[in-house]
Enzyme design. Sequence first.
Site, short mmCIF file in Angstrom:
data_model
loop_
_atom_site.label_atom_id
_atom_site.label_comp_id
_atom_site.label_asym_id
_atom_site.label_seq_id
_atom_site.Cartn_x
_atom_site.Cartn_y
_atom_site.Cartn_z
N ASP A 109 37.76 44.82 47.46
CA ASP A 109 38.43 45.68 48.44
C ASP A 109 38.57 45.09 49.84
OD1 ASP A 109 35.76 46.12 49.56
OD2 ASP A 109 35.47 47.51 47.89
N HIS A 124 35.16 38.34 42.17
CA HIS A 124 36.26 38.88 41.36
C HIS A 124 37.58 38.92 42.13
CE1 HIS A 124 32.87 41.03 38.95
NE2 HIS A 124 33.06 39.78 38.55
#
Length: 249
Positions: A109, A124
């Site tokens: 995010d 990731h």
Amino acid sequence: MGELTEERKKLQEAIDESNYIVFFGGAGVSTESGIPDFRSQDGLYSQKYKYPPEQIVSHTFLTRKTEDFYEFYKDKMLALDAQPNAAHRKLAELEEAGKLKAVVTQNIDGLHQAAGSKEVLELHGSVLRNYCCKCHARYDGMEETKKIKAADGVPKCPVCGGLIRPDVVLYEEGLDSSVITRAIDHISHADMLIIGGTSLVVYPAAGFVDYFRGKHLAVINMSETARTVRADIVIRERIGEVFSGITVN
């Protein structure tokens, strides 16, 4: 409550005496910013979709059912209004003070960077980085990502018309070896490792803990971790609340 207070005291003392702290974080760090956790009771895995979320966020699904992928991705994984919480901010403060050397995160995010952290290793990837699969043009940053979210259907490259995809690691895809190397290097040099907001079920990331040879290992997570770690500090409270009580000396 006394035991938890004692553990918080131990955490503060460990941070005070440590000079190479590494933070290893998972989804629990972002849930307090309103971003859903895939694996929690109320997480995405528990919700009903036409396809299971773990199938949707896979390389095969992206290539074979691209429209369905983007419908889910834009709806559930692009929480672009989310703001850093107390944990993100305190970690940036610890880095600014020279005590924290790296944040290793499984989150995508970008909230650690938004809070001011510099050395962030995103295992990731990030939803804030995007690229064209055909001509490899980059579409990075919040404004470009907002355009992708606002686009009708599948986002296409304005340069060549190719598919724009997020620079995130989907199921069936491998982690970036250079990011892994840097993460392991930091963890192996750390005198303190703080594991927060993760149940350590996702491999190979969960195995990184094995490289820690330092003095203090702290685990801050609401639920029990999936694997036994030799933590000398264990706090089962909301990570934002715990970090908001830490003083940076």
